[in-house]
Design a protein around this motif. Structure first.
Motif, PDB file in Angstrom:
ATOM      1  N   ALA A  71       0.815  -1.391   0.202  1.00 26.72           N
ATOM      2  CA  ALA A  71      -0.073   0.071   0.065  1.00 26.72           C
ATOM      3  C   ALA A  71       1.029   1.269  -0.090  1.00 26.72           C
ATOM      4  N   VAL A  72       2.230   1.452   0.574  1.00 32.34           N
ATOM      5  CA  VAL A  72       3.196   2.377   0.567  1.00 32.34           C
ATOM      6  C   VAL A  72       3.716   2.348  -0.650  1.00 32.34           C
ATOM      7  N   ALA A  73       4.513   1.226  -1.011  1.00 32.28           N
ATOM      8  CA  ALA A  73       5.366   1.165  -2.194  1.00 32.28           C
ATOM      9  C   ALA A  73       4.954   1.241  -3.519  1.00 32.28           C
ATOM     10  N   VAL A  74       3.489   0.990  -3.820  1.00 33.09           N
ATOM     11  CA  VAL A  74       2.945   1.047  -4.854  1.00 33.09           C
ATOM     12  C   VAL A  74       2.606   2.521  -5.580  1.00 33.09           C
ATOM     13  N   PRO A  75       1.863   3.250  -4.683  1.00 31.86           N
ATOM     14  CA  PRO A  75       1.636   4.635  -4.822  1.00 31.86           C
ATOM     15  C   PRO A  75       2.883   5.324  -5.000  1.00 31.86           C
ATOM     16  N   LEU A  76       3.878   5.258  -4.231  1.00 27.75           N
ATOM     17  CA  LEU A  76       5.107   6.057  -4.147  1.00 27.75           C
ATOM     18  C   LEU A  76       5.946   5.477  -5.535  1.00 27.75           C
ATOM     19  N   GLY A  77       5.841   4.621  -5.741  1.00 32.27           N
ATOM     20  CA  GLY A  77       6.327   3.989  -7.128  1.00 32.27           C
ATOM     21  C   GLY A  77       5.893   4.659  -8.332  1.00 32.27           C
ATOM     22  N   LEU A  78       4.544   4.674  -7.979  1.00 35.54           N
ATOM     23  CA  LEU A  78       3.710   5.406  -9.387  1.00 35.54           C
ATOM     24  C   LEU A  78       4.164   6.842  -9.339  1.00 35.54           C
ATOM     25  N   VAL A  79       4.264   7.506  -8.294  1.00 37.99           N
ATOM     26  CA  VAL A  79       4.739   8.928  -8.394  1.00 37.99           C
ATOM     27  C   VAL A  79       6.022   9.335  -8.731  1.00 37.99           C
ATOM     28  N   LEU A  80       7.116   8.350  -8.305  1.00 36.77           N
ATOM     29  CA  LEU A  80       8.301   8.615  -8.806  1.00 36.77           C
ATOM     30  C   LEU A  80       8.629   8.341 -10.015  1.00 36.77           C
ATOM     31  N   VAL A 125       7.780  -4.141   7.327  1.00 28.15           N
ATOM     32  CA  VAL A 125       7.258  -3.012   6.332  1.00 28.15           C
ATOM     33  C   VAL A 125       8.511  -2.342   5.625  1.00 28.15           C
ATOM     34  N   TYR A 126       9.335  -1.997   6.460  1.00 27.98           N
ATOM     35  CA  TYR A 126      10.555  -1.095   5.970  1.00 27.98           C
ATOM     36  C   TYR A 126      11.491  -2.003   5.135  1.00 27.98           C
ATOM     37  N   ALA A 127      11.749  -3.287   5.422  1.00 28.31           N
ATOM     38  CA  ALA A 127      12.590  -3.950   4.585  1.00 28.31           C
ATOM     39  C   ALA A 127      11.867  -4.511   3.275  1.00 28.31           C
ATOM     40  N   SER A 128      10.715  -4.578   3.456  1.00 31.04           N
ATOM     41  CA  SER A 128       9.854  -5.261   2.208  1.00 31.04           C
ATOM     42  C   SER A 128       9.335  -4.228   1.233  1.00 31.04           C
ATOM     43  N   VAL A 129       9.368  -3.025   1.745  1.00 32.95           N
ATOM     44  CA  VAL A 129       8.953  -1.770   0.586  1.00 32.95           C
ATOM     45  C   VAL A 129      10.000  -1.560  -0.388  1.00 32.95           C
ATOM     46  N   TRP A 130      11.158  -1.801  -0.377  1.00 28.78           N
ATOM     47  CA  TRP A 130      12.014  -1.355  -1.298  1.00 28.78           C
ATOM     48  C   TRP A 130      11.910  -2.262  -2.829  1.00 28.78           C
ATOM     49  N   PRO A 131      11.903  -3.712  -2.739  1.00 25.39           N
ATOM     50  CA  PRO A 131      11.664  -4.474  -3.818  1.00 25.39           C
ATOM     51  C   PRO A 131      10.260  -4.032  -4.559  1.00 25.39           C
ATOM     52  N   ILE A 132       9.451  -3.690  -4.026  1.00 25.19           N
ATOM     53  CA  ILE A 132       8.122  -3.480  -4.743  1.00 25.19           C
ATOM     54  C   ILE A 132       8.232  -1.889  -5.182  1.00 25.19           C
ATOM     55  N   LEU A 133       8.989  -0.953  -4.498  1.00 22.55           N
ATOM     56  CA  LEU A 133       9.139   0.173  -4.996  1.00 22.55           C
ATOM     57  C   LEU A 133      10.012   0.404  -6.288  1.00 22.55           C
TER      58      LEU A 133
END
Length: 257
Positions: A71-80, A125-133
């Motif tokens: 939920a955090v990484a996908v929207p952030l990745g879309l923005v970046l 959450v902190y560790a698993s955000v990066w691959p998705i992002l």
């Protein structure tokens, strides 16, 4: 042979070698119990309410952490990925935070939010955000400019291009990142339970077994359950990705790797 048969043959071979090495005396049984003993303890543990409670606690924390990370990484990745200027302005911060090991943040998290389930979920959450992002950002870099130009020529605005071109193209890459993060989240949850001394969880069970009577059979049995859980999660997500994105070569390539 079918893949599942090959996996079972490999697992059976490993267990047979383990059993033979310990029985031959090459490794003291007091240090490493026989495979048959560990498997027996695993079956016994799965029949006890105490261990099932630990298993459920770990699985719930893992699922929550993976859901929050997505939920955090996908929207952030879309923005970046879609806004190059924002990406350029924030990449230094992202590259600074990404290499920090989650385990190194355990003392800080314990002080900030305590040692309850929130601690292991936060670290996972902190560790698993990066691959998705990163997979989401990478997906935008791989979009064929011709597809975007065609969508714009058809009258699609920024939102239309995002929904009709970018999101369908990014979905397989995002799912691959999710599958990678699933394993990372499980590792961090169990590690945090073990290092931080959680009240419940597979890591807590392993810690108690190792610190009390030094029951290596229980330690290895708990480790075996964690490994099986990780395998089932990865295999399930891989099969789901193969069904959902059979049309996309990114999924096929990730499975072959």
């Amino acid at each position: 042979m079918r893949p599942i048969v090959r996996n079972l043959v490999g697992l059976a071979t490993f267990l047979a070698l383990w059993e033979a090495v310990v029985r031959s005396g090459l490794v003291p049984e007091a240090d490493v119990p026989r495979a048959s003993v560990v498997l027996g303890r695993t079956v016994e543990m799965l029949g006890t309410e105490t261990f099932l409670r630990d298993l459920v606690a770990t699985v719930l924390a893992w699922m929550i952490a993976l859901g929050v990370a997505a939920a955090v990484a996908v929207p952030l990745g879309l923005v970046l990925g879609s806004l190059p200027r924002v990406r350029a302005a924030t990449m230094a911060l992202v590259e600074f935070l990404r290499p920090i090991p989650s385990v190194a943040l355990i003392p800080l998290v314990l002080v900030a939010i305590g040692g309850g389930p929130e601690a292991k979920i936060t670290l996972a959450v902190y560790a698993s955000v990066w691959p998705i992002l990163y997979n989401t950002i990478y997906a935008f870099d791989e979009i064929d400019p011709l597809l975007i130009d065609t969508a714009r020529a058809s009258g699609a605005g920024r939102f239309g291009v995002l929904t009709t071109v970018a999101l369908p193209h990014s979905a397989p890459f995002v799912f691959t990142g999710l599958r990678m993060s699933a394993a990372i989240a499980l590792i961090v949850v169990v590690s945090t339970e073990f290092i931080a001394g959680a009240n419940v969880g597979i890591g807590s069970f392993i810690l108690e077994a190792a610190a009390g009577a030094g029951r290596m059979d229980l330690v290895l049995a708990g480790t075996l359950v964690a490994g099986v859980l990780g395998y089932l999660a990865n295999d399930g997500l891989e099969r789901l990705g193969g069904r959902l994105f059979r049309w996309h070569t990114a999924t096929t390539d990730s499975q072959e790797v």
